[in-house]
Design an enzyme around this catalytic site. Structure first.
Site, mmCIF file in Angstrom:
data_model
loop_
_atom_site.group_PDB
_atom_site.id
_atom_site.type_symbol
_atom_site.label_atom_id
_atom_site.label_comp_id
_atom_site.label_asym_id
_atom_site.label_seq_id
_atom_site.Cartn_x
_atom_site.Cartn_y
_atom_site.Cartn_z
ATOM 1 N N GLU A 37 5.822 -16.807 85.607
ATOM 2 C CA GLU A 37 4.449 -16.343 85.332
ATOM 3 C C GLU A 37 3.811 -17.182 84.237
ATOM 4 O O GLU A 37 2.625 -17.099 83.989
ATOM 5 C CB GLU A 37 4.523 -14.889 84.889
ATOM 6 C CG GLU A 37 5.236 -14.075 85.952
ATOM 7 C CD GLU A 37 4.691 -12.672 86.011
ATOM 8 O OE1 GLU A 37 4.125 -12.232 85.019
ATOM 9 O OE2 GLU A 37 4.827 -12.048 87.056
ATOM 10 N N ASN A 85 12.453 2.995 88.089
ATOM 11 C CA ASN A 85 11.278 2.664 88.900
ATOM 12 C C ASN A 85 10.979 1.182 88.981
ATOM 13 O O ASN A 85 9.860 0.801 89.193
ATOM 14 C CB ASN A 85 10.041 3.326 88.295
ATOM 15 C CG ASN A 85 10.212 4.813 88.320
ATOM 16 O OD1 ASN A 85 10.761 5.372 89.240
ATOM 17 N ND2 ASN A 85 9.727 5.449 87.297
ATOM 18 N N CYS A 97 8.004 -4.113 85.847
ATOM 19 C CA CYS A 97 8.773 -3.756 84.651
ATOM 20 C C CYS A 97 9.416 -5.000 84.056
ATOM 21 O O CYS A 97 9.902 -4.986 82.940
ATOM 22 C CB CYS A 97 9.826 -2.729 85.011
ATOM 23 S SG CYS A 97 10.623 -3.077 86.558
ATOM 24 N N HIS A 98 9.417 -6.070 84.766
ATOM 25 C CA HIS A 98 10.023 -7.301 84.226
ATOM 26 C C HIS A 98 9.125 -7.867 83.126
ATOM 27 O O HIS A 98 9.498 -8.762 82.397
ATOM 28 C CB HIS A 98 10.226 -8.298 85.359
ATOM 29 C CG HIS A 98 8.964 -8.781 85.951
ATOM 30 N ND1 HIS A 98 8.396 -8.190 87.051
ATOM 31 C CD2 HIS A 98 8.145 -9.775 85.566
ATOM 32 C CE1 HIS A 98 7.269 -8.852 87.329
ATOM 33 N NE2 HIS A 98 7.091 -9.809 86.440
ATOM 34 N N TYR A 137 8.357 -1.629 75.122
ATOM 35 C CA TYR A 137 8.450 -0.194 75.398
ATOM 36 C C TYR A 137 7.696 0.564 74.313
ATOM 37 O O TYR A 137 7.045 1.565 74.551
ATOM 38 C CB TYR A 137 9.915 0.228 75.406
ATOM 39 C CG TYR A 137 10.720 -0.518 76.437
ATOM 40 C CD1 TYR A 137 10.623 -0.161 77.780
ATOM 41 C CD2 TYR A 137 11.544 -1.572 76.092
ATOM 42 C CE1 TYR A 137 11.357 -0.841 78.736
ATOM 43 C CE2 TYR A 137 12.272 -2.253 77.039
ATOM 44 C CZ TYR A 137 12.173 -1.886 78.358
ATOM 45 O OH TYR A 137 12.888 -2.571 79.300
#
Length: 103
Positions: free
Chosen positions: A80, A43, A51-52, A21
């Site tokens: 990922e 969101n 956002c993960h 962040y």
DNA sequence: CGCTTGACACCGT
DNA sequence: AACGGTGCCAAGC
């Protein structure tokens, strides 16, 4: 709206990498890193906003959609290619930094 | 040195 | 205008 700006940066995060962040807030030229977490919190359903891939400055998963229990975030990152251990990500290996403006 | 807790500030609604 | 919610930083032990 900061939300939109945050989404834009998060969308730029390459797969297999994570951001914090704090980095996002800096990339936006603001210090409202708290707002970033707050914005993503409302969101995460945006398919364009992974956002993960956004974690805390310590590498700890800040949570997913406001659900701190959502391990799906860690699992998703692992899928990922990011190694997540107990919700902690190897920032030294996956921490992705944006291109900060020359301040 | 390592870990924990508290307080602060910022944005959005 | 206020509140709430979140993350970062600092201090203390």
């Amino acid at each position: 709206m900061f939300n939109e700006k945050v989404l834009s940066l998060v969308k730029q995060i390459p797969r297999g990498r994570v951001t914090t962040y704090r980095e996002i807030a800096r990339a936006l030229g603001t210090k409202a890193y708290q707002a970033v977490g707050n914005a993503l919190r409302s969101n995460p359903d945006a398919p364009f906003v992974p956002c993960h891939r956004v974690v805390k400055n310590d590498g700890c998963v800040g949570g997913y959609k406001g659900v701190k229990d959502s391990r799906v975030k860690a699992e998703l990152l692992e899928k990922e290619g990011v190694i997540v251990t107990d919700g902690i990500i190897d920032m030294d290996k996956y921490l992705f930094s944006f291109h900060y403006p020359v301040s």
